[in-house]
Design an enzyme around this catalytic site. Sequence first.
Site, PDB file in Angstrom:
ATOM      1  N   ASP A  42      46.616  24.561 -48.183  1.00 14.53           N
ATOM      2  CA  ASP A  42      46.209  24.015 -46.892  1.00 14.53           C
ATOM      3  C   ASP A  42      44.920  24.695 -46.469  1.00 14.53           C
ATOM      4  O   ASP A  42      44.783  25.904 -46.657  1.00 14.53           O
ATOM      5  CB  ASP A  42      47.297  24.299 -45.839  1.00 14.53           C
ATOM      6  CG  ASP A  42      47.473  23.145 -44.880  1.00 14.53           C
ATOM      7  OD1 ASP A  42      46.495  22.406 -44.667  1.00 14.53           O
ATOM      8  OD2 ASP A  42      48.590  22.979 -44.346  1.00 14.53           O
ATOM      9  N   HIS A  86      37.461  20.936 -43.605  1.00 13.89           N
ATOM     10  CA  HIS A  86      38.757  21.356 -43.037  1.00 13.89           C
ATOM     11  C   HIS A  86      39.784  21.679 -44.112  1.00 13.89           C
ATOM     12  O   HIS A  86      40.779  22.333 -43.827  1.00 13.89           O
ATOM     13  CB  HIS A  86      39.302  20.254 -42.121  1.00 13.89           C
ATOM     14  CG  HIS A  86      38.530  20.143 -40.844  1.00 13.89           C
ATOM     15  ND1 HIS A  86      39.017  20.585 -39.638  1.00 13.89           N
ATOM     16  CD2 HIS A  86      37.281  19.681 -40.588  1.00 13.89           C
ATOM     17  CE1 HIS A  86      38.115  20.384 -38.700  1.00 13.89           C
ATOM     18  NE2 HIS A  86      37.047  19.829 -39.246  1.00 13.89           N
TER      19      HIS A  86
END
Length: 486
Positions: free
Chosen positions: A368, A156
């Site tokens: 991110d 992720h």
Amino acid sequence: MSRLIIVSNRVAPISEGGPAAGGLAVGVYDALKETGGMWFGWSGDVLTSGQPQIKVEERGPVTFATIALMRRDYDQYYRGFSNATLWPAFHYRADLLQYDRHDFEGYCRVNAWLAQQLVPLLREDDVIWVHDYHLIPFAQALRAAGVKNRIGFFLHIPFPASQVLLAVPPHRELVEALCSFDLLGFQTAPDLRAFCDYIVNEANGTVDASAQGPLTIHAFGRTLRAAAYPIGVYPDEIAELAKAGERGKPVRTMKATLHSRKLIMSVDRLDYSKGLVERFRAFERLLEHAAAQRNKVSFLQIAPPTRADMHAYQDIRLQLEGESGRINGRFAELDWTPILYIHKQYERSVLAALFRTAHVGYVTPLRDGMNLVAKEYVSAQDPENPGVLVLSRFAGAAQELDGALIVNPVDIDGMAEALARALGMPLAERQARHRDMMVQLRENNVSVWRDNFMRDLQGVAGAKSTRSGKARAVSGKKAARETQAG
Ligand code: F6P
């Protein structure tokens, strides 16, 4: 049909519309509740005595199987190697990286122990999908326990460039462990490229793009597949949630606080990877340079606590509190507080409704993996009068959301200019940008993410190795002994 087994460190206490618990929990639950299956992971509890026992709970089509961690395991596996070594390194913060060999041993031990707990719950034709950086050695540990099922892994968070990964002392062991999975999924093409670069240039492996679908990787005596699968959201569900909350109390209160001022809004776990300090300074720069914006715009930053027992997180909290106090002291008026900084968690439905009220979604992480807040902000907008997304080029979401104003999160002047442009953007341009992004979000929603990954995982042949099953992870029995000792 095979049963889907999801394995992740955190199995959030999920209720519909409940607190937003981070991208993984939200995305995985959305994916799993449609197909049904089992979700296995840490319960969130830490024990100082006794022995962790698996707790099994049914919620609709999903079976949750969770287990506590012993204090030493939590310290070494979660706070230590996962969050003091891997998290900063994978977010390109080698300056914050701490490494302790014992923590790495604890990380491998807990992976082996968790794998051993899962084995009795498995059926022969289950498909196992492991998530995130806490569980890189999980397939290796399952293979060592004799599991032959298909096992996929999805990262992720970003996968770092080789020169950054090399700063993690056991980088080779980690990449070798990744090669025990049958399929690796990354958020974006740059993450996949970084992984392939390591395979070719550091691991003496090969990457073959000749077949259809995922790349074929040969390394460490194994053959596996790898591709990018950007995680999505359900944009229409979020739009409905946002619309339903439009007349709710939180939105009414927010509007009363704003009077008729415009709203810039951000939601992030209070993490140093999120670029919060730079973001606050860019808002300050906007007020400094565009005097007409003073008392005309407020900035709402919701930053719920996360990993609050770690120094780096205590530091960023102090820094942010200092910055918001300083900026407010500099610009506030009796009737206006420029920055509303809130250090707590809100329900997903409340956030969606607030996003719809915000003229600007301000999402500027330094790094991110994806950032689902960016996708949720766009989804929550009123198509007739949408707000504008200001988005960091270093969020995975920037690879898809080209209707956003893309910024460099360390360029304070550039971000201030983007904010000014977003606040003044004409309606027709806002509508066109929003329309384009909604097409993208619908085409690549969370079902598409899951289905693409599962299709590719079903397509690979199970446990294949050109070696004699030699696994580096500590054996299941040894892990159990050491873990129970706490
Ligand atoms: O998405 C990244 C991630 O680390 C998830 O794995 C995790 O669930 C979330 O952020 C929140 O972090 P934590 O589980 O450490 O509270």
